[in-house]
Design a protein around this motif. Structure first.
Motif, PDB file in Angstrom:
ATOM      1  N   ARG A 621      -0.403  -5.905  14.568  1.00 47.50           N
ATOM      2  CA  ARG A 621      -1.002  -5.541  15.864  1.00 47.50           C
ATOM      3  C   ARG A 621      -0.948  -4.017  15.969  1.00 47.50           C
ATOM      4  O   ARG A 621      -0.599  -3.373  15.389  1.00 47.50           O
ATOM      5  N   ILE A 622      -1.633  -3.607  17.036  1.00 48.04           N
ATOM      6  CA  ILE A 622      -2.187  -2.300  17.570  1.00 48.04           C
ATOM      7  C   ILE A 622      -1.683  -1.975  19.009  1.00 48.04           C
ATOM      8  O   ILE A 622      -1.973  -2.731  19.804  1.00 48.04           O
ATOM      9  N   GLU A 623      -0.739  -1.284  19.202  1.00 46.68           N
ATOM     10  CA  GLU A 623      -0.350  -0.761  20.659  1.00 46.68           C
ATOM     11  C   GLU A 623      -0.966   0.561  21.030  1.00 46.68           C
ATOM     12  O   GLU A 623      -1.011   1.612  20.159  1.00 46.68           O
ATOM     13  N   ASP A 624      -1.158   0.887  22.282  1.00 48.51           N
ATOM     14  CA  ASP A 624      -1.511   2.149  22.652  1.00 48.51           C
ATOM     15  C   ASP A 624      -0.064   2.775  23.035  1.00 48.51           C
ATOM     16  O   ASP A 624       1.164   2.077  22.863  1.00 48.51           O
ATOM     17  N   GLY A 625      -0.150   4.210  23.432  1.00 50.44           N
ATOM     18  CA  GLY A 625       0.933   4.817  23.711  1.00 50.44           C
ATOM     19  C   GLY A 625       1.838   4.555  24.805  1.00 50.44           C
ATOM     20  O   GLY A 625       3.204   4.702  24.810  1.00 50.44           O
ATOM     21  N   GLU A 626       1.417   3.493  25.675  1.00 47.81           N
ATOM     22  CA  GLU A 626       2.277   2.859  26.439  1.00 47.81           C
ATOM     23  C   GLU A 626       2.832   1.403  26.179  1.00 47.81           C
ATOM     24  O   GLU A 626       3.522   0.692  27.023  1.00 47.81           O
ATOM     25  N   ASN A 628       1.049  -1.074  25.403  1.00 48.76           N
ATOM     26  CA  ASN A 628       0.296  -2.048  25.690  1.00 48.76           C
ATOM     27  C   ASN A 628      -0.425  -2.754  24.582  1.00 48.76           C
ATOM     28  O   ASN A 628      -0.981  -1.783  23.444  1.00 48.76           O
ATOM     29  N   ILE A 629      -0.702  -3.964  24.142  1.00 47.95           N
ATOM     30  CA  ILE A 629      -1.393  -4.538  22.987  1.00 47.95           C
ATOM     31  C   ILE A 629      -2.765  -4.239  22.956  1.00 47.95           C
ATOM     32  O   ILE A 629      -3.582  -4.807  23.835  1.00 47.95           O
ATOM     33  N   LEU A 630      -3.382  -3.612  22.118  1.00 46.60           N
ATOM     34  CA  LEU A 630      -4.699  -3.322  21.972  1.00 46.60           C
ATOM     35  C   LEU A 630      -5.396  -4.430  20.845  1.00 46.60           C
ATOM     36  O   LEU A 630      -6.661  -4.867  21.181  1.00 46.60           O
ATOM     37  N   PHE A 631      -4.696  -4.847  20.260  1.00 49.59           N
ATOM     38  CA  PHE A 631      -5.176  -5.648  19.224  1.00 49.59           C
ATOM     39  C   PHE A 631      -3.877  -6.550  18.523  1.00 49.59           C
ATOM     40  O   PHE A 631      -2.873  -6.363  18.240  1.00 49.59           O
ATOM     41  N   GLN A 632      -4.252  -8.083  18.416  1.00 47.70           N
ATOM     42  CA  GLN A 632      -3.180  -8.778  17.929  1.00 47.70           C
ATOM     43  C   GLN A 632      -3.698  -9.763  16.862  1.00 47.70           C
ATOM     44  O   GLN A 632      -4.746 -10.494  17.085  1.00 47.70           O
ATOM     45  N   GLN A 633      -3.467  -9.699  15.582  1.00 49.24           N
ATOM     46  CA  GLN A 633      -3.924 -10.555  14.499  1.00 49.24           C
ATOM     47  C   GLN A 633      -3.513 -11.819  14.920  1.00 49.24           C
ATOM     48  O   GLN A 633      -2.222 -12.322  15.142  1.00 49.24           O
ATOM     49  N   LEU A 634      -4.711 -12.839  14.680  1.00 47.90           N
ATOM     50  CA  LEU A 634      -4.307 -14.269  14.906  1.00 47.90           C
ATOM     51  C   LEU A 634      -4.890 -14.925  13.585  1.00 47.90           C
ATOM     52  O   LEU A 634      -5.817 -15.474  13.505  1.00 47.90           O
ATOM     53  N   PRO A 635      -3.867 -14.881  12.389  1.00 47.75           N
ATOM     54  CA  PRO A 635      -4.414 -15.597  11.308  1.00 47.75           C
ATOM     55  C   PRO A 635      -4.434 -16.970  11.256  1.00 47.75           C
ATOM     56  O   PRO A 635      -3.669 -17.581  12.127  1.00 47.75           O
ATOM     57  N   LYS A 636      -5.340 -17.512  10.482  1.00 45.91           N
ATOM     58  CA  LYS A 636      -5.549 -19.042  10.099  1.00 45.91           C
ATOM     59  C   LYS A 636      -4.273 -19.294   9.239  1.00 45.91           C
ATOM     60  O   LYS A 636      -4.298 -18.540   8.017  1.00 45.91           O
ATOM     61  N   VAL A 637      -3.524 -20.200   9.590  1.00 50.01           N
ATOM     62  CA  VAL A 637      -2.458 -20.661   8.561  1.00 50.01           C
ATOM     63  C   VAL A 637      -2.546 -21.754   8.007  1.00 50.01           C
ATOM     64  O   VAL A 637      -3.302 -22.622   8.227  1.00 50.01           O
ATOM     65  N   ALA A 638      -1.921 -21.896   6.795  1.00 53.71           N
ATOM     66  CA  ALA A 638      -1.925 -22.783   5.989  1.00 53.71           C
ATOM     67  C   ALA A 638      -0.753 -23.649   6.327  1.00 53.71           C
ATOM     68  O   ALA A 638       0.396 -23.515   6.300  1.00 53.71           O
ATOM     69  N   CYS A 639      -1.051 -25.163   6.812  1.00 54.79           N
ATOM     70  CA  CYS A 639      -0.103 -25.842   7.406  1.00 54.79           C
ATOM     71  C   CYS A 639      -0.246 -27.548   7.207  1.00 54.79           C
ATOM     72  O   CYS A 639      -1.188 -27.940   7.725  1.00 54.79           O
ATOM     73  N   ASP A 640       0.536 -27.973   6.059  1.00 53.84           N
ATOM     74  CA  ASP A 640       0.082 -29.233   5.839  1.00 53.84           C
ATOM     75  C   ASP A 640       0.852 -30.485   6.812  1.00 53.84           C
ATOM     76  O   ASP A 640       0.240 -31.351   7.157  1.00 53.84           O
ATOM     77  N   SER A 641       1.618 -29.722   7.630  1.00 59.99           N
ATOM     78  CA  SER A 641       2.468 -30.823   8.792  1.00 59.99           C
ATOM     79  C   SER A 641       2.076 -30.392  10.208  1.00 59.99           C
ATOM     80  O   SER A 641       2.731 -30.677  11.070  1.00 59.99           O
ATOM     81  N   CYS A 642       1.039 -29.450  10.358  1.00 56.14           N
ATOM     82  CA  CYS A 642       0.849 -28.954  11.577  1.00 56.14           C
ATOM     83  C   CYS A 642       0.242 -29.956  12.491  1.00 56.14           C
ATOM     84  O   CYS A 642       0.532 -30.431  13.712  1.00 56.14           O
ATOM     85  N   PHE A 643      -0.461 -31.032  12.015  1.00 55.64           N
ATOM     86  CA  PHE A 643      -1.058 -32.208  12.511  1.00 55.64           C
ATOM     87  C   PHE A 643      -0.035 -33.151  13.429  1.00 55.64           C
ATOM     88  O   PHE A 643       0.169 -33.405  14.638  1.00 55.64           O
ATOM     89  N   GLU A 644       1.063 -33.358  12.450  1.00 53.50           N
ATOM     90  CA  GLU A 644       2.343 -34.140  12.674  1.00 53.50           C
ATOM     91  C   GLU A 644       3.174 -33.209  13.901  1.00 53.50           C
ATOM     92  O   GLU A 644       3.373 -33.839  14.901  1.00 53.50           O
ATOM     93  N   THR A 645       3.276 -32.133  13.635  1.00 57.49           N
ATOM     94  CA  THR A 645       4.084 -31.240  14.555  1.00 57.49           C
ATOM     95  C   THR A 645       3.359 -31.348  16.009  1.00 57.49           C
ATOM     96  O   THR A 645       3.932 -31.402  16.885  1.00 57.49           O
ATOM     97  N   ILE A 646       2.024 -31.109  16.017  1.00 55.60           N
ATOM     98  CA  ILE A 646       1.200 -31.308  17.292  1.00 55.60           C
ATOM     99  C   ILE A 646       1.371 -32.426  17.987  1.00 55.60           C
ATOM    100  O   ILE A 646       1.659 -32.601  19.234  1.00 55.60           O
ATOM    101  N   ALA A 647       1.284 -33.465  17.225  1.00 58.02           N
ATOM    102  CA  ALA A 647       1.429 -34.661  17.691  1.00 58.02           C
ATOM    103  C   ALA A 647       2.727 -35.159  18.281  1.00 58.02           C
ATOM    104  O   ALA A 647       2.650 -36.019  19.217  1.00 58.02           O
ATOM    105  N   ALA A 648       3.732 -34.490  17.611  1.00 59.19           N
ATOM    106  CA  ALA A 648       4.850 -34.695  18.016  1.00 59.19           C
ATOM    107  C   ALA A 648       5.442 -33.924  19.216  1.00 59.19           C
ATOM    108  O   ALA A 648       6.612 -33.971  19.455  1.00 59.19           O
ATOM    109  N   SER A 649       4.680 -32.907  19.464  1.00 62.92           N
ATOM    110  CA  SER A 649       5.278 -31.927  20.512  1.00 62.92           C
ATOM    111  C   SER A 649       5.532 -32.579  21.974  1.00 62.92           C
ATOM    112  O   SER A 649       4.993 -33.461  22.213  1.00 62.92           O
ATOM    113  N   PRO A 650       6.799 -32.311  22.545  1.00 58.36           N
ATOM    114  CA  PRO A 650       7.467 -33.019  23.678  1.00 58.36           C
ATOM    115  C   PRO A 650       6.386 -32.568  24.788  1.00 58.36           C
ATOM    116  O   PRO A 650       5.914 -33.366  25.716  1.00 58.36           O
TER     117      PRO A 650
END
Length: 861
Positions: A621-626, A628-650
């Motif tokens: 991430r990149i922040e300014d002098g105060e 405040n976030i100027l940039f936040q990395q949102l990487p694509k993740v490797a996740c075999d169990s993501c579908f199951e996790t999302i499906a089981a989300s309360p």
């Protein structure tokens, strides 16, 4: 009476003239004000002023990696500045600051009188408020118009801001030399301290700088700085801020200033340069002054481990190939030695490379030498710390082991040494002049600057975050980043990808290939191509698990032939390897492709994460002098169990209780398209390759029954003693490149070593009788040359990470096979083992009591 009338008459005239002059003066000032008012800037902007501060680069855990920007500034609130420093500046620059309205009539009168008497313009009339006006809005030209504007601006500033706000702006803006602006930066640059750590003597030096930062600089002109300090202290004494005792003590203190760079707490210069280039491309030149903070993905613990592992391994390689002699010689045996001050002057010109420091040999005894080290430290090199230094002849030849120090060193030599008790880490080149503390012990080791290059990169296979990156031995030695810029032949590091292609096309860990010599006539070349194993040992029919673990070259060639070059290149391209740059011939099977360590590490991540291709990134991430976030990395993740996790989300269940399963399916689809890295191979394929690479470390067979065997990476098993690691060695023809790539839980690491010049080979090192049994000797290759750095890094990188069991994909089954044939067996002794298969690919035949070879003959052409 008559005389009294005359006096009154002239008095009235005088008063009229004074009144008239005053009125005309007021009118003139008003006229000037209305004339210049449209040209004057809006001083209210000072409330929102953005002080130019450098860009800072941090690790993920907050350690400062680097600082970029022409101006160094550490903004401080008025409450954070010590009272003594406030008093020093007020006494010296503007003693009546808190009582005047922005201009000082007494000071102006004094300056006017000085101008009338001398004809010279004086700067003594400027108040702190006027200096703020000049520093923020005007130039430093010495003209009456600029002075008039300065006065009007000062008055406006006093109406807009409080005295404390004005003083804070002044103390944060004022130039104080060596590109430091403001007292916070000056304290760091001259003393390596924060303002609250300064002594009165040091405060007085800084407070004396505004008059002439270059001429009064304590580093460049210590005597002038001493005289100016006395003036500052004297004014503090006159104004009652200090007493005579404090004056005497501070006045007698030595001028101790020396240049200090930014407070770098983590050495990662190659990564810092990558950040600089990316930020400059994204934000332009303004990034250098906007005060942004860049937080990287680097872990301080792992970065330090990577730096040490790479340097230790390079030094070990370099030293076993022999000592190349002194850097230069200051005097010959028949000449008189230089004085200590002359030697120190010569040493100060030498740069620092990692923990290496230049030293001059003062005297040599039978088995030790006395040295003077850069910084003025005296030390000793005892025999055990120099006996490695037999003469370097070529990359494949070394001279005899030395028997005395006289065979290695001579008085007057300048050499590289390392302090054994206080290893000072490398900082960016601008800090090479920093005064270093004296070592606790005077014991040094003879060393030398390695000729070879190296790279080590560690990434998270989950999302590609770079955990550690070292692009060479020293950024001061070479800015060339071998992690991202060195495209080198990968040798056997390519083989796991070939086996992955084989598994995708129906082969298994138990499939047999013939490990036998190949002799194929090449019509185009008019010669026979005879790829060989290294070492040239051939086992005949061999299971693919064993073939990859033992790195059998001829088996890789046969797999290439079985699948075809086009099919193999298409599969390799899935891992991010550029298809148009891969050799379209069978040499590809032996690693003739040229890739960077970053590309290799990223590709190996696909085996570690279950088949996804993640993209390496290093800015979180990149922040300014105060903040405040100027940039936040949102990487694509490797996740075999993501579908199951999302499906089981309360939370998702709560929503879908009213809207049905459609929302849940939408969320899963969104996660697949937006959040997940692309799948390039199946989880089963990644698992099978990982198992074969695990055997490359742990081997197999039964040592009790004399059928045990080692994989090429067996040293990792001995050192790390973990079963949840996998890896692969790599060595090119003529050993010009050595690799080791592998992974443990959530960490993928590639280590490379070689010469930047493609003409040089890594060679070999003869046994050195002066050293112990643990020394590395013989020909250089991946396991001996690149793997030690990988192992040393993993010792720290996986420290505190519990050993994990392998996660077996759902579509994987296990059956007992015969070790010799790969067929099913009912035996449960050392001739058999359980093997993994993709369901449906298990062998269907059982081994016969005496099956014989499955190959009838070996082709010759």
């Amino acid at each position: 009476m008559q005389s009294a009338k005359i006096v009154m008459k002239w008095l009235k005239r005088l008063l009229f003239l004074i009144f008239l002059g005053g009125s005309l003066g007021v009118a003139a000032i008003a006229g000037l004000y209305f004339y210049f008012a449209p040209q004057l800037p809006d001083v209210s902007s000072l409330r929102d002023v953005q002080l130019q501060t450098p860009m800072r680069v941090f690790s993920a855990d907050g350690e400062l990696i680097s600082q970029f920007g022409e101006k160094r500034r550490i903004p401080l609130d008025i409450e954070d500045i010590p009272e003594q420093m406030l008093h020093a500046f007020l006494a010296t620059e503007d003693a009546r600051f808190y009582s005047h309205p922005g201009i000082d009539p007494i000071g102006i009168t004094r300056a006017a009188i000085n101008l009338i008497i001398t004809g010279e313009k004086s700067q003594g009339a400027s108040t702190i408020t006027q200096q703020v006006a000049r520093n923020f809005f005007l130039t430093r030209e010495k003209t009456y118009i600029r002075k008039i504007k300065e006065i009007f601006l000062a008055i406006k500033i006093e109406q807009e801001l409080s005295k404390d706000e004005i003083l804070a702006l002044y103390l944060n803006k004022i130039p104080l030399g060596y590109r430091s602006f403001g007292v916070g930066a000056a304290a760091q640059v001259y003393y390596g301290k924060t303002v609250d750590q300064l002594t009165l003597a040091q405060i007085a030096v800084i407070a004396g700088l505004p008059k002439a930062p270059s001429a009064l600089n304590p580093i460049r002109s210590p005597e002038r700085a001493r005289d100016r300090r006395r003036v500052v202290l004297g004014r503090m004494l006159e104004t009652g801020y200090i007493d005579q005792t404090a004056f005497d003590e501070a006045n007698q203190a030595p001028i101790s200033a020396s240049y200090h760079g930014a407070e770098i707490t983590l050495a990662a210069p190659y990564l810092a340069e990558m950040v600089r280039q990316q930020i400059l491309e994204q934000f332009g030149e303004e990034a250098y002054t906007s005060g942004m903070d860049v937080y990287t993905t680097i872990s301080a613990k792992r970065q330090n481990a990577a730096t040490k592992a790479l340097r230790d391994n390079l030094k070990s390689y370099d030293q076993r190939h022999g000592f190349r002699g002194a850097i230069k010689q200051l005097w010959q045996a028949e000449q008189s030695p230089l004085s200590e001050s002359e030697i120190i002057e010569q040493l100060d010109e030498m740069p620092n490379y990692g923990s290496l420091r230049a030293a001059a040999v003062l005297s040599v005894e039978e088995q030790q030498a006395q040295v003077l080290v850069k910084g003025g430290h005296h030390g000793t090199i005892v025999w055990d710390n120099m006996k490695w230094a037999r003469r370097f002849i070529t990359d494949t030849r070394q001279g005899p082991a030395p028997k005395s120090a006289h065979e290695i060193l001579s008085s007057g030599d300048i050499i590289w040494v390392e302090n054994l008790s206080t290893v000072v880490d490398e900082q960016p080149s601008e800090n090479d002049a920093t005064e270093e503390p004296a070592p606790e012990e005077n014991q040094y080791a003879l060393s030398q600057l390695p000729d070879a290059g190296a790279a080590l990169v560690a990434i998270s296979p989950l999302d590609g975050a770079i955990e550690a990156l070292v692009g060479g031995f020293s950024f001061n030695q070479s800015k060339f980043n071998r992690v991202t810029q060195a495209s080198r032949q990968v040798g056997s590091n390519i083989k796991p990808f070939l086996y992955s292609a084989a598994f995708e096309h129906g082969m298994t860990l138990a499939s047999l290939e013939n490990d036998a010599p190949i002799n194929r006539w090449d019509k185009a070349m008019g010669v026979a191509w005879r790829p060989k194993n290294s070492p040239p040992v051939y086992d005949g029919p061999i299971r693919l698990r064993v073939a990859l673990a033992k790195s059998k070259n001829v088996v890789s060639v046969r797999l290439m032939r079985d699948l075809g070059i086009d099919t193999m290149i298409q599969h390799l391209a899935k891992f991010g390897f550029p298809a148009n740059e891969l050799p379209r011939n069978e040499s590809l099977s032996l690693g003739s492709a040229s890739l960077t360590p970053m590309q290799v590490a990223s590709a190996y991540g696909s085996f570690a994460n279950g088949g996804y291709l993640v993209s390496p990134y290093f800015i979180d991430r990149i922040e300014d002098g105060e903040g405040n976030i100027l940039f936040q990395q949102l990487p694509k993740v490797a996740c075999d169990s993501c579908f199951e996790t999302i499906a089981a989300s309360p939370e998702l269940d709560e929503l879908t209780s009213q809207t049905g399963d459609a929302l849940k399916q939408c969320a899963i689809s969104f996660a697949n398209e937006e959040d997940l890295a692309p799948r390039i191979i199946s989880a089963e394929n990644a698992f099978l390759v990982s198992q074969a690479m695990n055997s490359a470390i742990w081997g197999g067979g039964s040592w009790a029954h004399k059928t045990g065997w080692n994989g090429t990476g067996w040293r990792a098993a001995r050192e790390l003693k973990r079963h949840d690691i996998a890896g692969k060695t790599g060595t090119t023809n003529d050993a010009k490149d050595a690799w080791f790539s592998g992974f443990g839980p959530d960490l993928v690491v590639t280590s490379w070593i070689g010469f930047d010049s493609f003409d040089r080979e890594l060679g070999e090192a003869a046994y050195n009788p002066n050293l112990g049994k643990e020394q590395i000797a013989g020909k250089e290759f991946g396991a001996r040359t690149a793997q030690p750095a990988w192992i040393d890094f993993m010792k720290v990188g996986l420290d505190g990470v519990p050993e994990q069991t392998w996660s077996v994909p759902k579509n994987i089954s296990t059956v007992r096979i015969d070790r010799a044939t790969g067929l099913l067996t009912n035996a449960s002794d050392h001739t058999s083992r359980f093997e993994y298969f993709v369901k449906g690919s298990e062998p269907t035949e059982y081994v016969k009591p005496s099956s014989g070879s499955v190959f009838d003959s070996e082709e010759l052409f």
